[in-house]
Design a protein around this motif. Structure first.
Motif, PDB file in Angstrom:
ATOM      1  N   SER A  22       0.847  -1.183   0.000  1.00  0.00           N
ATOM      2  CA  SER A  22       0.000   0.000   0.000  1.00  0.00           C
ATOM      3  C   SER A  22       0.884   1.234   0.000  1.00  0.00           C
ATOM      4  O   SER A  22       2.052   1.180   0.399  1.00  0.00           O
ATOM      5  CB  SER A  22      -0.953   0.025   1.199  1.00  0.00           C
ATOM      6  OG  SER A  22      -0.245   0.365   2.360  1.00  0.00           O
ATOM      7  N   LEU A  23       0.329   2.316  -0.474  1.00  0.00           N
ATOM      8  CA  LEU A  23       1.051   3.585  -0.561  1.00  0.00           C
ATOM      9  C   LEU A  23       0.051   4.690  -0.272  1.00  0.00           C
ATOM     10  O   LEU A  23      -0.965   4.791  -0.945  1.00  0.00           O
ATOM     11  CB  LEU A  23       1.641   3.730  -1.967  1.00  0.00           C
ATOM     12  CG  LEU A  23       2.653   4.843  -2.208  1.00  0.00           C
ATOM     13  CD1 LEU A  23       3.516   4.483  -3.402  1.00  0.00           C
ATOM     14  CD2 LEU A  23       1.970   6.161  -2.475  1.00  0.00           C
ATOM     15  N   ARG A  24       0.338   5.491   0.769  1.00  0.00           N
ATOM     16  CA  ARG A  24      -0.593   6.545   1.146  1.00  0.00           C
ATOM     17  C   ARG A  24       0.137   7.854   1.333  1.00  0.00           C
ATOM     18  O   ARG A  24       1.190   7.899   1.958  1.00  0.00           O
ATOM     19  CB  ARG A  24      -1.314   6.182   2.447  1.00  0.00           C
ATOM     20  CG  ARG A  24      -2.546   5.344   2.246  1.00  0.00           C
ATOM     21  CD  ARG A  24      -3.058   4.844   3.558  1.00  0.00           C
ATOM     22  NE  ARG A  24      -2.067   3.922   4.131  1.00  0.00           N
ATOM     23  CZ  ARG A  24      -1.876   3.752   5.428  1.00  0.00           C
ATOM     24  NH1 ARG A  24      -2.595   4.414   6.285  1.00  0.00           N
ATOM     25  NH2 ARG A  24      -0.962   2.916   5.862  1.00  0.00           N
ATOM     26  N   ASN A  25      -0.429   8.909   0.826  1.00  0.00           N
ATOM     27  CA  ASN A  25       0.079  10.249   1.070  1.00  0.00           C
ATOM     28  C   ASN A  25      -0.538  10.793   2.342  1.00  0.00           C
ATOM     29  O   ASN A  25      -1.755  10.803   2.485  1.00  0.00           O
ATOM     30  CB  ASN A  25      -0.283  11.173  -0.095  1.00  0.00           C
ATOM     31  CG  ASN A  25       0.743  11.111  -1.198  1.00  0.00           C
ATOM     32  OD1 ASN A  25       1.928  10.989  -0.943  1.00  0.00           O
ATOM     33  ND2 ASN A  25       0.287  11.186  -2.424  1.00  0.00           N
ATOM     34  N   ASP A  27       0.121  13.925   5.721  1.00  0.00           N
ATOM     35  CA  ASP A  27       0.833  15.161   6.050  1.00  0.00           C
ATOM     36  C   ASP A  27       2.252  14.876   6.509  1.00  0.00           C
ATOM     37  O   ASP A  27       3.146  15.706   6.381  1.00  0.00           O
ATOM     38  CB  ASP A  27       0.085  15.916   7.149  1.00  0.00           C
ATOM     39  CG  ASP A  27      -1.235  16.474   6.629  1.00  0.00           C
ATOM     40  OD1 ASP A  27      -1.347  16.652   5.397  1.00  0.00           O
ATOM     41  OD2 ASP A  27      -2.132  16.722   7.431  1.00  0.00           O
ATOM     42  N   ALA A  28       2.456  13.691   7.066  1.00  0.00           N
ATOM     43  CA  ALA A  28       3.780  13.321   7.571  1.00  0.00           C
ATOM     44  C   ALA A  28       4.675  12.753   6.490  1.00  0.00           C
ATOM     45  O   ALA A  28       5.825  12.417   6.749  1.00  0.00           O
ATOM     46  CB  ALA A  28       3.623  12.307   8.696  1.00  0.00           C
ATOM     47  N   GLY A  29       4.157  12.600   5.303  1.00  0.00           N
ATOM     48  CA  GLY A  29       4.943  12.030   4.210  1.00  0.00           C
ATOM     49  C   GLY A  29       4.222  10.853   3.587  1.00  0.00           C
ATOM     50  O   GLY A  29       3.050  10.623   3.847  1.00  0.00           O
ATOM     51  N   VAL A  30       4.952  10.123   2.774  1.00  0.00           N
ATOM     52  CA  VAL A  30       4.367   8.964   2.107  1.00  0.00           C
ATOM     53  C   VAL A  30       4.577   7.729   2.974  1.00  0.00           C
ATOM     54  O   VAL A  30       5.704   7.448   3.384  1.00  0.00           O
ATOM     55  CB  VAL A  30       5.004   8.747   0.719  1.00  0.00           C
ATOM     56  CG1 VAL A  30       4.425   7.501   0.063  1.00  0.00           C
ATOM     57  CG2 VAL A  30       4.800   9.961  -0.158  1.00  0.00           C
ATOM     58  N   LEU A  31       3.489   7.024   3.270  1.00  0.00           N
ATOM     59  CA  LEU A  31       3.587   5.795   4.046  1.00  0.00           C
ATOM     60  C   LEU A  31       3.517   4.606   3.098  1.00  0.00           C
ATOM     61  O   LEU A  31       2.573   4.461   2.336  1.00  0.00           O
ATOM     62  CB  LEU A  31       2.447   5.703   5.063  1.00  0.00           C
ATOM     63  CG  LEU A  31       2.482   6.721   6.199  1.00  0.00           C
ATOM     64  CD1 LEU A  31       1.280   6.504   7.114  1.00  0.00           C
ATOM     65  CD2 LEU A  31       3.766   6.605   6.988  1.00  0.00           C
ATOM     66  N   LEU A  32       4.551   3.781   3.178  1.00  0.00           N
ATOM     67  CA  LEU A  32       4.660   2.613   2.306  1.00  0.00           C
ATOM     68  C   LEU A  32       4.584   1.350   3.148  1.00  0.00           C
ATOM     69  O   LEU A  32       5.290   1.224   4.139  1.00  0.00           O
ATOM     70  CB  LEU A  32       6.032   2.628   1.619  1.00  0.00           C
ATOM     71  CG  LEU A  32       6.186   3.234   0.246  1.00  0.00           C
ATOM     72  CD1 LEU A  32       7.640   3.182  -0.150  1.00  0.00           C
ATOM     73  CD2 LEU A  32       5.349   2.499  -0.764  1.00  0.00           C
ATOM     74  N   ASP A  33       3.727   0.408   2.771  1.00  0.00           N
ATOM     75  CA  ASP A  33       3.739  -0.914   3.372  1.00  0.00           C
ATOM     76  C   ASP A  33       4.417  -1.859   2.388  1.00  0.00           C
ATOM     77  O   ASP A  33       3.949  -2.045   1.265  1.00  0.00           O
ATOM     78  CB  ASP A  33       2.313  -1.394   3.664  1.00  0.00           C
ATOM     79  CG  ASP A  33       1.733  -0.746   4.909  1.00  0.00           C
ATOM     80  OD1 ASP A  33       2.507  -0.122   5.659  1.00  0.00           O
ATOM     81  OD2 ASP A  33       0.527  -0.860   5.122  1.00  0.00           O
ATOM     82  N   LEU A  34       5.529  -2.438   2.832  1.00  0.00           N
ATOM     83  CA  LEU A  34       6.290  -3.356   1.983  1.00  0.00           C
ATOM     84  C   LEU A  34       6.223  -4.748   2.585  1.00  0.00           C
ATOM     85  O   LEU A  34       6.441  -4.919   3.777  1.00  0.00           O
ATOM     86  CB  LEU A  34       7.756  -2.910   1.901  1.00  0.00           C
ATOM     87  CG  LEU A  34       8.008  -1.579   1.229  1.00  0.00           C
ATOM     88  CD1 LEU A  34       9.420  -1.102   1.523  1.00  0.00           C
ATOM     89  CD2 LEU A  34       7.817  -1.709  -0.262  1.00  0.00           C
ATOM     90  N   GLU A  35       5.925  -5.739   1.754  1.00  0.00           N
ATOM     91  CA  GLU A  35       5.869  -7.119   2.231  1.00  0.00           C
ATOM     92  C   GLU A  35       7.143  -7.842   1.855  1.00  0.00           C
ATOM     93  O   GLU A  35       7.492  -7.957   0.678  1.00  0.00           O
ATOM     94  CB  GLU A  35       4.661  -7.847   1.651  1.00  0.00           C
ATOM     95  CG  GLU A  35       4.505  -9.239   2.245  1.00  0.00           C
ATOM     96  CD  GLU A  35       3.271  -9.961   1.728  1.00  0.00           C
ATOM     97  OE1 GLU A  35       2.438  -9.343   1.054  1.00  0.00           O
ATOM     98  OE2 GLU A  35       3.173 -11.164   1.999  1.00  0.00           O
ATOM     99  N   CYS A  36       7.828  -8.338   2.879  1.00  0.00           N
ATOM    100  CA  CYS A  36       9.049  -9.090   2.653  1.00  0.00           C
ATOM    101  C   CYS A  36       8.704 -10.450   2.042  1.00  0.00           C
ATOM    102  O   CYS A  36       7.563 -10.886   2.074  1.00  0.00           O
ATOM    103  CB  CYS A  36       9.791  -9.262   3.970  1.00  0.00           C
ATOM    104  SG  CYS A  36      11.381 -10.093   3.807  1.00  0.00           S
ATOM    105  N   TYR A  37       9.719 -11.137   1.537  1.00  0.00           N
ATOM    106  CA  TYR A  37       9.498 -12.455   0.926  1.00  0.00           C
ATOM    107  C   TYR A  37       9.038 -13.477   1.962  1.00  0.00           C
ATOM    108  O   TYR A  37       8.417 -14.479   1.626  1.00  0.00           O
ATOM    109  CB  TYR A  37      10.787 -12.928   0.247  1.00  0.00           C
ATOM    110  CG  TYR A  37      11.270 -11.951  -0.785  1.00  0.00           C
ATOM    111  CD1 TYR A  37      10.619 -11.838  -2.012  1.00  0.00           C
ATOM    112  CD2 TYR A  37      12.359 -11.122  -0.538  1.00  0.00           C
ATOM    113  CE1 TYR A  37      11.032 -10.918  -2.957  1.00  0.00           C
ATOM    114  CE2 TYR A  37      12.792 -10.206  -1.485  1.00  0.00           C
ATOM    115  CZ  TYR A  37      12.124 -10.105  -2.679  1.00  0.00           C
ATOM    116  OH  TYR A  37      12.538  -9.193  -3.611  1.00  0.00           O
ATOM    117  N   CYS A  38       9.317 -13.205   3.251  1.00  0.00           N
ATOM    118  CA  CYS A  38       8.911 -14.126   4.320  1.00  0.00           C
ATOM    119  C   CYS A  38       7.504 -13.810   4.816  1.00  0.00           C
ATOM    120  O   CYS A  38       6.971 -14.533   5.647  1.00  0.00           O
ATOM    121  CB  CYS A  38       9.907 -14.037   5.474  1.00  0.00           C
ATOM    122  SG  CYS A  38       9.882 -12.443   6.303  1.00  0.00           S
TER     123      CYS A  38
END
Ligand SMILES: [Zn+2]
Length: 76
Positions: A22-25, A27-38
């Motif tokens: 997921s990627l959200r804009n 006020d604090a910046g861009v929040l990225l949720d990254l899923e690791c291979y595990c």
């Protein structure tokens, strides 16, 4: 590409853009949720990148009426 410190791997893991969940804009910046291979999901805030994007993106264009929110522009 993104680097995370994965607690399950107990090491740094290099993730490609395909691992973005997921990627959200905000006020604090861009929040990225990254899923690791595990399966571990790491949340990253890319505030500096968001600021850099805002600088690259001409702010004058916003006031002259471009329709809709543009990707990478922080919401106010
Ligand atoms: Zn992992």
């Amino acid at each position: 590409m993104f680097v995370i410190d994965c607690p399950a791997h107990r090491s740094r893991v290099l993730l490609s853009e395909r691992r973005v969940r997921s990627l959200r804009n905000t006020d604090a910046g861009v929040l990225l949720d990254l899923e690791c291979y595990c399966g571990h999901v790491e949340r990253i805030r890319t505030g500096r990148a968001a600021a850099a994007l805002a600088r690259d993106d001409d702010p004058e264009r916003t006031s002259s009426g471009s329709p809709g929110p543009a990707c990478g522009r922080p919401s106010r």
